[in-house]
Enzyme design. Sequence first.
Site, PDB file in Angstrom:
ATOM      1  N   ILE A 191       0.840  -1.200   0.000  1.00 35.64           N
ATOM      2  CA  ILE A 191       0.000   0.000   0.000  1.00 35.64           C
ATOM      3  C   ILE A 191       0.878   1.253   0.000  1.00 35.64           C
ATOM      4  O   ILE A 191       0.592   2.233  -0.689  1.00 35.64           O
ATOM      5  CB  ILE A 191      -0.941  -0.006   1.238  1.00 35.64           C
ATOM      6  CG1 ILE A 191      -1.983  -1.122   1.124  1.00 35.64           C
ATOM      7  CG2 ILE A 191      -1.622   1.350   1.413  1.00 35.64           C
ATOM      8  CD1 ILE A 191      -2.865  -1.295   2.360  1.00 35.64           C
ATOM      9  N   ALA A 223       3.923   2.344   7.776  1.00 35.06           N
ATOM     10  CA  ALA A 223       4.710   1.141   8.062  1.00 35.06           C
ATOM     11  C   ALA A 223       4.000   0.269   9.093  1.00 35.06           C
ATOM     12  O   ALA A 223       3.576   0.756  10.140  1.00 35.06           O
ATOM     13  CB  ALA A 223       6.093   1.531   8.575  1.00 35.06           C
ATOM     14  N   GLY A 224       3.894  -1.005   8.789  1.00 33.54           N
ATOM     15  CA  GLY A 224       3.226  -1.906   9.730  1.00 33.54           C
ATOM     16  C   GLY A 224       3.617  -3.344   9.467  1.00 33.54           C
ATOM     17  O   GLY A 224       4.012  -3.705   8.362  1.00 33.54           O
ATOM     18  N   ILE A 225       3.519  -4.157  10.524  1.00 37.74           N
ATOM     19  CA  ILE A 225       3.848  -5.581  10.390  1.00 37.74           C
ATOM     20  C   ILE A 225       2.754  -6.424  11.045  1.00 37.74           C
ATOM     21  O   ILE A 225       1.971  -5.914  11.864  1.00 37.74           O
ATOM     22  CB  ILE A 225       5.211  -5.915  11.056  1.00 37.74           C
ATOM     23  CG1 ILE A 225       5.201  -5.563  12.555  1.00 37.74           C
ATOM     24  CG2 ILE A 225       6.353  -5.218  10.340  1.00 37.74           C
ATOM     25  CD1 ILE A 225       6.410  -6.111  13.328  1.00 37.74           C
ATOM     26  N   THR A 226       2.726  -7.694  10.676  1.00 37.02           N
ATOM     27  CA  THR A 226       1.871  -8.650  11.386  1.00 37.02           C
ATOM     28  C   THR A 226       2.742  -9.740  11.993  1.00 37.02           C
ATOM     29  O   THR A 226       3.783 -10.099  11.438  1.00 37.02           O
ATOM     30  CB  THR A 226       0.858  -9.336  10.434  1.00 37.02           C
ATOM     31  OG1 THR A 226       1.574  -9.936   9.362  1.00 37.02           O
ATOM     32  CG2 THR A 226      -0.158  -8.367   9.890  1.00 37.02           C
ATOM     33  N   TYR A 267      -1.973  -7.011  16.636  1.00 34.37           N
ATOM     34  CA  TYR A 267      -2.170  -6.097  15.497  1.00 34.37           C
ATOM     35  C   TYR A 267      -3.422  -5.236  15.697  1.00 34.37           C
ATOM     36  O   TYR A 267      -3.390  -4.018  15.488  1.00 34.37           O
ATOM     37  CB  TYR A 267      -2.283  -6.948  14.232  1.00 34.37           C
ATOM     38  CG  TYR A 267      -2.386  -6.196  12.923  1.00 34.37           C
ATOM     39  CD1 TYR A 267      -1.240  -5.800  12.234  1.00 34.37           C
ATOM     40  CD2 TYR A 267      -3.628  -5.917  12.344  1.00 34.37           C
ATOM     41  CE1 TYR A 267      -1.332  -5.149  11.010  1.00 34.37           C
ATOM     42  CE2 TYR A 267      -3.730  -5.265  11.127  1.00 34.37           C
ATOM     43  CZ  TYR A 267      -2.581  -4.884  10.459  1.00 34.37           C
ATOM     44  OH  TYR A 267      -2.676  -4.235   9.243  1.00 34.37           O
ATOM     45  N   PRO A 289      -7.921   0.497   5.806  1.00 36.93           N
ATOM     46  CA  PRO A 289      -8.093  -0.409   4.666  1.00 36.93           C
ATOM     47  C   PRO A 289      -8.695  -1.731   5.128  1.00 36.93           C
ATOM     48  O   PRO A 289      -8.406  -2.200   6.238  1.00 36.93           O
ATOM     49  CB  PRO A 289      -6.658  -0.641   4.169  1.00 36.93           C
ATOM     50  CG  PRO A 289      -5.823   0.421   4.810  1.00 36.93           C
ATOM     51  CD  PRO A 289      -6.497   0.744   6.101  1.00 36.93           C
TER      52      PRO A 289
HETATM   53  N1  CAA Z   1     -12.102 -17.495  13.047  1.00 35.27           N
HETATM   54  C1  CAA Z   1     -12.342 -18.552  13.845  1.00 35.27           C
HETATM   55  N2  CAA Z   1     -11.525 -19.593  13.953  1.00 35.27           N
HETATM   56  C2  CAA Z   1     -10.422 -19.586  13.194  1.00 35.27           C
HETATM   57  C3  CAA Z   1     -10.104 -18.517  12.347  1.00 35.27           C
HETATM   58  C4  CAA Z   1     -11.003 -17.450  12.288  1.00 35.27           C
HETATM   59  N3  CAA Z   1     -10.796 -16.400  11.491  1.00 35.27           N
HETATM   60  N4  CAA Z   1      -8.924 -18.785  11.757  1.00 35.27           N
HETATM   61  C5  CAA Z   1      -8.535 -19.972  12.216  1.00 35.27           C
HETATM   62  N5  CAA Z   1      -9.442 -20.454  13.075  1.00 35.27           N
HETATM   63  C6  CAA Z   1      -9.399 -21.723  13.776  1.00 35.27           C
HETATM   64  C7  CAA Z   1      -9.114 -22.878  12.827  1.00 35.27           C
HETATM   65  O1  CAA Z   1     -10.290 -23.327  12.237  1.00 35.27           O
HETATM   66  C8  CAA Z   1      -8.504 -23.901  13.751  1.00 35.27           C
HETATM   67  O2  CAA Z   1      -9.516 -24.508  14.486  1.00 35.27           O
HETATM   68  P1  CAA Z   1      -9.437 -26.078  14.838  1.00 35.27           P
HETATM   69  O3  CAA Z   1      -8.222 -26.235  15.703  1.00 35.27           O
HETATM   70  O4  CAA Z   1     -10.713 -26.333  15.567  1.00 35.27           O
HETATM   71  O5  CAA Z   1      -9.312 -26.759  13.531  1.00 35.27           O
HETATM   72  C9  CAA Z   1      -7.723 -23.011  14.675  1.00 35.27           C
HETATM   73  O6  CAA Z   1      -8.301 -21.722  14.677  1.00 35.27           O
HETATM   74  C10 CAA Z   1      -6.319 -22.832  14.149  1.00 35.27           C
HETATM   75  O7  CAA Z   1      -5.586 -23.058  15.195  1.00 35.27           O
HETATM   76  P2  CAA Z   1      -4.085 -23.426  14.995  1.00 35.27           P
HETATM   77  O8  CAA Z   1      -3.554 -23.690  16.357  1.00 35.27           O
HETATM   78  O9  CAA Z   1      -3.888 -24.448  13.955  1.00 35.27           O
HETATM   79  O10 CAA Z   1      -3.539 -22.034  14.411  1.00 35.27           O
HETATM   80  P3  CAA Z   1      -2.077 -21.685  14.039  1.00 35.27           P
HETATM   81  O11 CAA Z   1      -1.258 -21.521  15.261  1.00 35.27           O
HETATM   82  O12 CAA Z   1      -1.578 -22.609  12.981  1.00 35.27           O
HETATM   83  O13 CAA Z   1      -2.327 -20.235  13.421  1.00 35.27           O
HETATM   84  C11 CAA Z   1      -3.277 -18.645  11.945  1.00 35.27           C
HETATM   85  C12 CAA Z   1      -2.927 -20.087  12.181  1.00 35.27           C
HETATM   86  C13 CAA Z   1      -2.092 -17.742  12.278  1.00 35.27           C
HETATM   87  C14 CAA Z   1      -4.443 -18.242  12.814  1.00 35.27           C
HETATM   88  C15 CAA Z   1      -3.619 -18.566  10.445  1.00 35.27           C
HETATM   89  O14 CAA Z   1      -4.810 -19.248  10.235  1.00 35.27           O
HETATM   90  C16 CAA Z   1      -3.770 -17.151   9.943  1.00 35.27           C
HETATM   91  O15 CAA Z   1      -2.800 -16.520   9.556  1.00 35.27           O
HETATM   92  N6  CAA Z   1      -5.010 -16.631   9.909  1.00 35.27           N
HETATM   93  C17 CAA Z   1      -5.288 -15.330   9.321  1.00 35.27           C
HETATM   94  C18 CAA Z   1      -5.357 -14.237  10.332  1.00 35.27           C
HETATM   95  C19 CAA Z   1      -5.700 -12.972   9.605  1.00 35.27           C
HETATM   96  O16 CAA Z   1      -6.775 -12.798   9.068  1.00 35.27           O
HETATM   97  N7  CAA Z   1      -4.734 -12.029   9.542  1.00 35.27           N
HETATM   98  C20 CAA Z   1      -4.907 -10.833   8.778  1.00 35.27           C
HETATM   99  C21 CAA Z   1      -3.664 -10.587   7.957  1.00 35.27           C
HETATM  100  S1  CAA Z   1      -3.864  -9.309   6.758  1.00 35.27           S
HETATM  101  C22 CAA Z   1      -3.738  -7.909   7.623  1.00 35.27           C
HETATM  102  O17 CAA Z   1      -3.537  -7.870   8.804  1.00 35.27           O
HETATM  103  C23 CAA Z   1      -3.924  -6.643   6.831  1.00 35.27           C
HETATM  104  C24 CAA Z   1      -5.092  -5.893   7.317  1.00 35.27           C
HETATM  105  O18 CAA Z   1      -4.912  -4.856   7.982  1.00 35.27           O
HETATM  106  C25 CAA Z   1      -6.463  -6.304   6.904  1.00 35.27           C
END
Ligand code: CAA
Length: 240
Positions: free
Chosen positions: A14, A83-86, A147, A177
């Site tokens: 961005i 600037a931002g990180i996740t 975050y 955003p």
């Molecule tokens: N809502 C509800 N449950 C969720 C979920 C959600 N959004 N995402 C994952 N889960 C659940 C899974 O279904 C799983 O459940 P089960 O164990 O019952 O199967 C569990 O959570 C996952 O647990 P894990 O221990 O396996 O998770 P992990 O340690 O491997 O972590 C994670 C995985 C980091 C959560 C990965 O799924 C991820 O990156 N998720 C996306 C998070 C996200 O949306 N980040 C936004 C990034 S973009 C950004 O930040 C820019 C912005 O400003 C918009």
Amino acid sequence: MARTALVTGGTRGIGAAISQALKAEGYSVAATYAGNDQAAAVFTEETGIKAYKWNVADYADSKAGISQVETDLGPIDIVVANAGITRDAPFHKMTPEQWTEVVDTNLTGVFNTVHPIWPGMRQRKFGRVIVISSINGQKGQFAQVNYAATKAGDLGIVKSLAHEGARAGITANAICPGYIATEMVMAVPEKVRDSIISQIPTGRLGEPEEIARCVVFLASEDSGFINGSTISANGAQFFA
Ligand code: CAA
């Protein structure tokens, strides 16, 4: 003379779109980056926008870098704290390091970026502070306690700066955003990303340019009465 704009994290994602949009509007633009020298070199070669390397999480680094930009390009009138990180992890797995890294960059980084520039804006009676927050600071997000906390905190910074800067001709606004097609979002596992896209009524990720146009709007001389506000650009995914 053209006003000078500083965009942190301005060489990729961005931020790169913001830097280029501001340049296209006629601003003198400086873009910062923290680590990826190669991406910054390519960005500068392609756009002609000078890139500066410093860590926004470090106050002394930020102050010195900002001073260099002002020596090179003139006083900074527009600052875009982008600037931002996740460091995503479910809360029960989140480490103190993941918490601190994100807070230092996304929240303290905004303080470190705006604070050294603020006195000059007050003196010159003009300034535009634009902070890139996030939909996830508005609604919260699974695996983003760190975050989301920083992005919500950024909104508090903006609203307070708006009060303090108003009499000095400075505005402070935030952009939230939604999910934009950048490396940050592409780093989310594909299955999770597909499920996120299915929750966006527009049916697609946003484009970096769609955030950049919000910045151009807020940076304008004519936007002086828009102060302390938040522009959401999220494809109707969430209404604050
Ligand atoms: N809502 C509800 N449950 C969720 C979920 C959600 N959004 N995402 C994952 N889960 C659940 C899974 O279904 C799983 O459940 P089960 O164990 O019952 O199967 C569990 O959570 C996952 O647990 P894990 O221990 O396996 O998770 P992990 O340690 O491997 O972590 C994670 C995985 C980091 C959560 C990965 O799924 C991820 O990156 N998720 C996306 C998070 C996200 O949306 N980040 C936004 C990034 S973009 C950004 O930040 C820019 C912005 O400003 C918009």
